[in-house]
Design a protein around this motif. Structure first.
Motif, PDB file in Angstrom:
ATOM      1  N   HIS A 151     -13.560  36.986 -11.720  1.00 31.42           N
ATOM      2  CA  HIS A 151     -13.358  35.661 -12.542  1.00 31.42           C
ATOM      3  C   HIS A 151     -12.081  35.620 -12.825  1.00 31.42           C
ATOM      4  O   HIS A 151     -11.140  36.442 -13.010  1.00 31.42           O
ATOM      5  CB  HIS A 151     -14.255  36.009 -13.919  1.00 31.42           C
ATOM      6  CG  HIS A 151     -15.594  36.110 -13.968  1.00 31.42           C
ATOM      7  ND1 HIS A 151     -16.427  35.318 -13.933  1.00 31.42           N
ATOM      8  CD2 HIS A 151     -16.218  37.337 -13.653  1.00 31.42           C
ATOM      9  CE1 HIS A 151     -17.749  35.856 -13.746  1.00 31.42           C
ATOM     10  NE2 HIS A 151     -17.526  37.072 -13.607  1.00 31.42           N
ATOM     11  N   ASP A 161      -9.132  34.217 -15.217  1.00 34.04           N
ATOM     12  CA  ASP A 161      -9.011  33.881 -16.400  1.00 34.04           C
ATOM     13  C   ASP A 161      -7.821  33.224 -16.621  1.00 34.04           C
ATOM     14  O   ASP A 161      -6.494  33.735 -16.495  1.00 34.04           O
ATOM     15  CB  ASP A 161      -8.959  35.118 -17.607  1.00 34.04           C
ATOM     16  CG  ASP A 161     -10.177  35.647 -17.936  1.00 34.04           C
ATOM     17  OD1 ASP A 161     -11.158  34.666 -17.911  1.00 34.04           O
ATOM     18  OD2 ASP A 161     -10.302  36.892 -18.238  1.00 34.04           O
ATOM     19  N   ASP A 173     -14.576  27.496 -13.261  1.00 29.87           N
ATOM     20  CA  ASP A 173     -15.002  29.171 -13.372  1.00 29.87           C
ATOM     21  C   ASP A 173     -16.497  29.293 -12.685  1.00 29.87           C
ATOM     22  O   ASP A 173     -17.040  28.272 -12.440  1.00 29.87           O
ATOM     23  CB  ASP A 173     -14.786  29.716 -14.812  1.00 29.87           C
ATOM     24  CG  ASP A 173     -15.839  29.054 -15.656  1.00 29.87           C
ATOM     25  OD1 ASP A 173     -16.524  28.248 -15.373  1.00 29.87           O
ATOM     26  OD2 ASP A 173     -15.275  29.305 -16.910  1.00 29.87           O
ATOM     27  N   ARG A 223     -12.070  40.620 -14.342  1.00 26.83           N
ATOM     28  CA  ARG A 223     -11.464  39.435 -14.721  1.00 26.83           C
ATOM     29  C   ARG A 223      -9.858  39.581 -14.344  1.00 26.83           C
ATOM     30  O   ARG A 223      -9.207  40.589 -14.701  1.00 26.83           O
ATOM     31  CB  ARG A 223     -11.613  39.072 -16.250  1.00 26.83           C
ATOM     32  CG  ARG A 223     -13.001  39.347 -16.682  1.00 26.83           C
ATOM     33  CD  ARG A 223     -13.161  38.769 -17.989  1.00 26.83           C
ATOM     34  NE  ARG A 223     -13.459  37.136 -17.867  1.00 26.83           N
ATOM     35  CZ  ARG A 223     -14.450  36.494 -17.825  1.00 26.83           C
ATOM     36  NH1 ARG A 223     -15.668  37.288 -17.315  1.00 26.83           N
ATOM     37  NH2 ARG A 223     -14.512  35.295 -17.495  1.00 26.83           N
ATOM     38  N   ASN A 260      -6.012  37.208 -14.390  1.00 25.07           N
ATOM     39  CA  ASN A 260      -5.345  35.983 -14.854  1.00 25.07           C
ATOM     40  C   ASN A 260      -4.550  35.246 -13.804  1.00 25.07           C
ATOM     41  O   ASN A 260      -3.830  34.527 -14.393  1.00 25.07           O
ATOM     42  CB  ASN A 260      -4.766  36.206 -16.279  1.00 25.07           C
ATOM     43  CG  ASN A 260      -3.479  37.207 -15.953  1.00 25.07           C
ATOM     44  OD1 ASN A 260      -3.382  37.628 -15.180  1.00 25.07           O
ATOM     45  ND2 ASN A 260      -2.821  36.930 -17.061  1.00 25.07           N
ATOM     46  N   THR A 305      -6.464  37.389  -7.504  1.00 29.04           N
ATOM     47  CA  THR A 305      -8.058  37.518  -7.395  1.00 29.04           C
ATOM     48  C   THR A 305      -8.405  37.335  -6.028  1.00 29.04           C
ATOM     49  O   THR A 305      -9.181  37.979  -5.504  1.00 29.04           O
ATOM     50  CB  THR A 305      -8.659  36.229  -8.402  1.00 29.04           C
ATOM     51  OG1 THR A 305      -8.151  36.337  -9.505  1.00 29.04           O
ATOM     52  CG2 THR A 305     -10.161  36.294  -7.936  1.00 29.04           C
TER      53      THR A 305
END
Length: 303
Positions: free
Chosen positions: A195, A197, A205, A224, A226, A231
């Motif tokens: 995910h 963030d 998302d 998660r 950010n 990612t």
């Protein structure tokens, strides 16, 4: 004398208000101005008393601009931007043209920076300052002339020109794909998901992606991060599945560092735009960079 002539609150207080409104935080404004938070609060209170209107709503969760505060900030930020522009022009003289471009870390890493070498070679007299931030409020800084933004194309006081649209689909590493070769789109919610963030409200998302794809799911698990580029690095390291933004992940897919997971895909609800303040005249450097970016995007769309 200036206060009597223009009927303005003290300019020091106005500068403090602009910083607090830009950051939406008295604490961050104090850090920028190298004063205490209480000093910022006093200055803003003095401005509010001078004009007879509240500029901020204060609560335990922080501050928010009132409608009067929004109106004053819009005019004040534009005025300070023009002053800054004039001062910088005089300081730089004819030595070098300079323009500040703002965009997200993901856009800079995956699309913009691999192309900027061509711009520097074609326009060696133009210096481009890059403001990389995933916080849209940073794009309102006075020194920012151009912005690459993702969204609907409608932002207050900005002219937006389409760069390119976007397509979304799940991506993973080749090793992860082999491990879950028999999985279907309906299995995605039960697999390790990565995910993002991010503060950007238009960012799609996993929750929104699965809903748009019509895939039922319960609470979603997974790590998660950010930062979208980080990612994607975790995705390449077999840690899970990420929502892939085609325009950004295409080089990784071409290099087989990522692969699409299942055949589910959908058009993104927004697109990428180049924007600039409609109340400001772009500098010569800004116009040069604007034309180059639009030409690059046109070539990219047709490739």
């Amino acid at each position: 004398m200036a206060r009597k002539f223009y009927n303005l609150p003290p300019l020091t207080g106005m500068a403090v208000f602009e910083a607090a409104a830009r950051h939406m935080s008295f604490r961050l404004a104090a850090e920028e101005l190298n004063v205490t938070t209480s000093a910022v609060s006093r200055q803003i209170k003095a401005v509010e008393e001078d004009i007879g209107l509240p500029l901020f709503n204060r609560s335990a969760r922080g501050v928010a601009l009132t409608p009067s505060g929004e109106a004053l900030f819009a005019v004040l930020s534009q005025s300070l931007a023009r002053i800054s522009e004039a001062v910088q022009r005089e300081k730089q003289g004819a030595r070098m043209a300079r323009v500040t471009l703002a965009c997200s870390h993901a856009m800079a890493t995956m699309w913009l920076m691999p192309r900027m070498g061509r711009f520097w070679k074609a326009h060696p007299h133009v210096v481009v300052d890059h403001l990389l931030s995933d916080w849209q409020r940073d794009y309102r800084r006075a020194d920012v002339e151009l912005r690459i933004r993702y969204g609907s194309g409608a932002w207050p006081d900005e002219t937006a020109q389409l760069l390119f649209d976007e397509m979304l689909y799940p991506v993973c590493s080749p090793g992860f794909a082999r491990k879950y070769a028999k999985a279907t789109a309906e299995d995605i919610p039960k697999l390790p998901l990565l995910h993002v963030d991010w503060s950007e409200p238009d960012w799609t998302d996993w929750e929104e992606f699965l809903e748009r794809a019509g895939i039922p799911h319960g609470p979603l698990m997974g790590g998660r991060i950010n930062n979208f580029a980080m990612t994607l690095q975790a995705t390449q390291d077999d840690q899970g599945i990420a929502v892939g933004w085609h325009r950004l992940v295409r080089p990784l897919i071409t290099a087989r560092r990522l692969v699409r997971f299942t055949d589910v895909s959908m058009p993104a609800p927004g697109a990428y735009y180049l924007t600039w303040n409609r109340n400001r005249t772009l500098s010569e450097a800004g116009r040069v960079l604007k034309s180059w970016l639009l030409a690059e995007a046109e070539q990219f769309r047709s490739s």
